[in-house]
Design a protein around this motif. Sequence first.
Motif, short mmCIF file in Angstrom:
data_model
loop_
_atom_site.label_atom_id
_atom_site.label_comp_id
_atom_site.label_asym_id
_atom_site.label_seq_id
_atom_site.Cartn_x
_atom_site.Cartn_y
_atom_site.Cartn_z
N THR A 354 0.24 -12.16 12.43
CA THR A 354 -0.81 -11.13 12.52
C THR A 354 -2.20 -11.75 12.54
OG1 THR A 354 -0.76 -10.92 10.11
CG2 THR A 354 0.59 -9.38 11.38
N GLU A 355 -2.35 -13.00 12.01
CA GLU A 355 -3.65 -13.66 11.99
C GLU A 355 -3.85 -14.60 13.16
OE1 GLU A 355 -3.88 -15.59 8.21
OE2 GLU A 355 -4.81 -13.86 7.26
N LEU A 356 -2.81 -14.77 13.99
CA LEU A 356 -2.89 -15.69 15.12
C LEU A 356 -4.01 -15.26 16.07
CD1 LEU A 356 -1.27 -18.18 16.16
CD2 LEU A 356 -0.13 -16.63 17.72
N HIS A 388 -4.70 -29.50 22.84
CA HIS A 388 -4.51 -28.69 21.64
C HIS A 388 -4.42 -27.22 22.00
CE1 HIS A 388 -5.68 -32.22 19.21
NE2 HIS A 388 -5.00 -31.60 18.26
N CYS A 389 -3.44 -26.53 21.42
CA CYS A 389 -3.37 -25.08 21.52
C CYS A 389 -4.48 -24.52 20.64
CB CYS A 389 -2.01 -24.56 21.08
SG CYS A 389 -1.95 -22.77 20.92
N ARG A 390 -5.35 -23.71 21.20
CA ARG A 390 -6.49 -23.16 20.45
C ARG A 390 -6.07 -22.06 19.48
NH1 ARG A 390 -7.96 -27.42 23.52
NH2 ARG A 390 -10.22 -27.58 23.75
N ASN A 403 -1.56 -21.98 29.90
CA ASN A 403 -1.70 -20.53 29.77
C ASN A 403 -3.00 -20.25 29.02
OD1 ASN A 403 1.17 -19.55 30.60
ND2 ASN A 403 1.54 -21.19 29.13
N LYS A 404 -3.61 -19.09 29.31
CA LYS A 404 -4.85 -18.72 28.63
C LYS A 404 -4.71 -17.32 28.04
CE LYS A 404 -8.21 -21.64 30.99
NZ LYS A 404 -9.50 -21.68 31.74
N ALA A 405 -5.30 -17.15 26.86
CA ALA A 405 -5.26 -15.85 26.19
C ALA A 405 -6.58 -15.66 25.44
CB ALA A 405 -4.08 -15.79 25.23
N PRO A 406 -7.02 -14.40 25.26
CA PRO A 406 -8.27 -14.15 24.51
C PRO A 406 -8.04 -14.37 23.01
CG PRO A 406 -7.23 -12.08 25.15
CD PRO A 406 -6.43 -13.16 25.79
N ASP A 420 4.33 -20.35 23.37
CA ASP A 420 4.75 -19.45 22.30
C ASP A 420 3.61 -18.53 21.88
OD1 ASP A 420 7.17 -20.68 22.43
OD2 ASP A 420 6.92 -21.88 20.62
N CYS A 421 2.41 -19.12 21.71
CA CYS A 421 1.26 -18.31 21.30
C CYS A 421 0.85 -17.33 22.40
CB CYS A 421 0.08 -19.21 20.93
SG CYS A 421 0.35 -20.14 19.39
N PHE A 422 1.00 -17.75 23.65
CA PHE A 422 0.69 -16.86 24.77
C PHE A 422 1.57 -15.61 24.72
CE2 PHE A 422 1.48 -15.40 29.13
CZ PHE A 422 0.18 -15.17 29.57
N SER A 423 2.87 -15.83 24.45
CA SER A 423 3.80 -14.70 24.38
C SER A 423 3.47 -13.76 23.24
CB SER A 423 5.24 -15.22 24.22
OG SER A 423 5.60 -16.01 25.33
N ILE A 424 3.09 -14.35 22.07
CA ILE A 424 2.76 -13.53 20.89
C ILE A 424 1.47 -12.75 21.11
CG2 ILE A 424 2.13 -13.62 18.44
CD1 ILE A 424 3.97 -16.13 18.26
N LEU A 425 0.47 -13.42 21.67
CA LEU A 425 -0.86 -12.81 21.82
C LEU A 425 -0.92 -11.79 22.94
CD1 LEU A 425 -2.97 -16.06 21.33
CD2 LEU A 425 -2.96 -14.11 19.78
N THR A 426 -0.14 -12.00 24.02
CA THR A 426 -0.24 -11.11 25.18
C THR A 426 0.97 -10.18 25.34
OG1 THR A 426 0.80 -12.71 26.68
CG2 THR A 426 -1.59 -12.85 26.39
#
Length: 576
Positions: A354-356, A388-390, A403-406, A420-426
């Motif tokens: 939830t904090e990602l 680095h994954c931001r 991949n890019k995500a806001p 993985d973070c792209f999938s969670i965030l988008t």
Amino acid sequence: IQHKETNEQKLFKIASELLQTEKAYVARLNLLDQEFCSKLMDEANKGTFPVDVVKNIFSNISSINAFHSQFLLPDLEKRMGEWSSKPRIGDILQKLTPFLKMYAEYVKNFDKAMELLKQWTDLPNNTPLFYFIRRLQCFIILIQEVCGSLTLQHHMLEPVQRVPRYEMLLKDYLKKLPQDDPDRQDAEKSLQIIATAATHSNSAIRKSENLKKLLEIYEMLGEEEDIVHPSNEFIKEGHILKLAARNTSAMERYLFLFNNMLLYCVPKFSLGGPKYTVRTRIGIDGIRVLETTNEDYPHTFQVSGKERTLELQASSEQDKADWITAFQKTIEIFQQKNESFKNALKDVEEVSVTELGKRAPRWIRDNEVTMCMKCKEPFNALTRRRHHCRACGYVVCWKCSDNKAPLEYDSNKMNKVCRDCFSILTGEQVTEGKKKGILEIEAAQFSGSSIMCGFLQYCEKNKPWQKVWCVIPEKECLVLYLYGAPQDVKAQCTIPLLGYTVDDSARTADTPASFRLSQSKSVHNFAAETEELKQRWLKVIRVAVTGEMPECPQTNDSNTNMMDNNNTQEAAADSS
């Protein structure tokens, strides 16, 4: 009759040893400064490789050389010439103490210098710096006895080891020096300051001794194994017998044990000292060692790793016990470090989903990983660099960070993130097809996003000329891909451009608008349709061979992509 040395003779002998070792040391400093550093800097100023690389490798070696060659050595030579009237060295060595800060800077930079030197002279990369150092080294060995057929890395160890050498000589000198000698006060003061500096250097000394051993092993393995790295620590080596799986015959082998791997080697004939060929490299991660019993062969034990299982016979029960102990200690330390690393990763993972993206992550340091933390592919300086994954802070390769995500903590700006973070965030899934080899990437996939692409005539060695579709992709701009046609799903070959020599001088038998790429015995001949097209290719290639990132060249009448896209469309029409 042998006469016992007097105390005065012993002191003179120590002072003489100081002078002789100082002369040899200054010769090595001069070799590093004037032969290696100066000539590499001249070459760097021509644009062959970055100037900063040379500066960071050699640090402040010029300052150290200037002090010893212009001040300390002349003073010692003068003193030894007047020893009968001035039998003392403490006052001279006191002059050294203010300059020890130079050594602190050199020692502090030493690990970085070794890593940088390895990166830029790595055999698989075949960099321009590697070839220039090789040529320079061979030339120096021919003309100077002081080089002693040693590598640049060996010579760079000298300043790290010099300060403890002064400490040893001063301690020996003070043991022989009478308590009431006029030189005692100066000598004791010098020793106190030098000993402090030597203490600070102890860690670097241990690292340098380990590095020296790695270099020796590297040479024993024919300079073909990539083992010279600060993270590799030598543990144990020795002859061993390997029992064959089928008939239990014993074969002579040789083992090199490191903190992170075991090299299982075969001895090979050599007139210039022991040489070995690596048969198997077994990682310490997951390795097990078992004591075994064999009626025909005593002192046996088994090494079982992910890559291979070996049944080995030691020379004695003690030798067997030593090997098993060495393996067990190495495995234990490896597991402890691995556990610490996992705990560090756990700290990162504990940031809740939830904090990602809502708060900046703790970045895993580059030097804490050797492979992508997602796809597990090893990093290298050329085609798979660290990113680095931001969102989570993991160190990943470019494929896994494509991949890019806001991210909320960055005002909802688009940032590079891992899959993985792209999938969670988008909420979108990243489709991951079957992993393709380097030749299996489709030409069309590269041509649409390339720095340069188009048809060229190609000839290798004595083979006939053929028309090939050439591509330098944006994502792998230091590699030239050669396809049979623009829609081919697999390249015929690839040419890593870094380190190649470009030659477009006209020769009588050459095809018009031709040029050559050469490296060692490998020569690739190309010919363009026009001289203008040839110059556009050369503009890109000449930048790529230096390791820099080339830009898309512009033409007078239209831009490169338009021309290349036209070529692609025409070729596609022909093939259909």
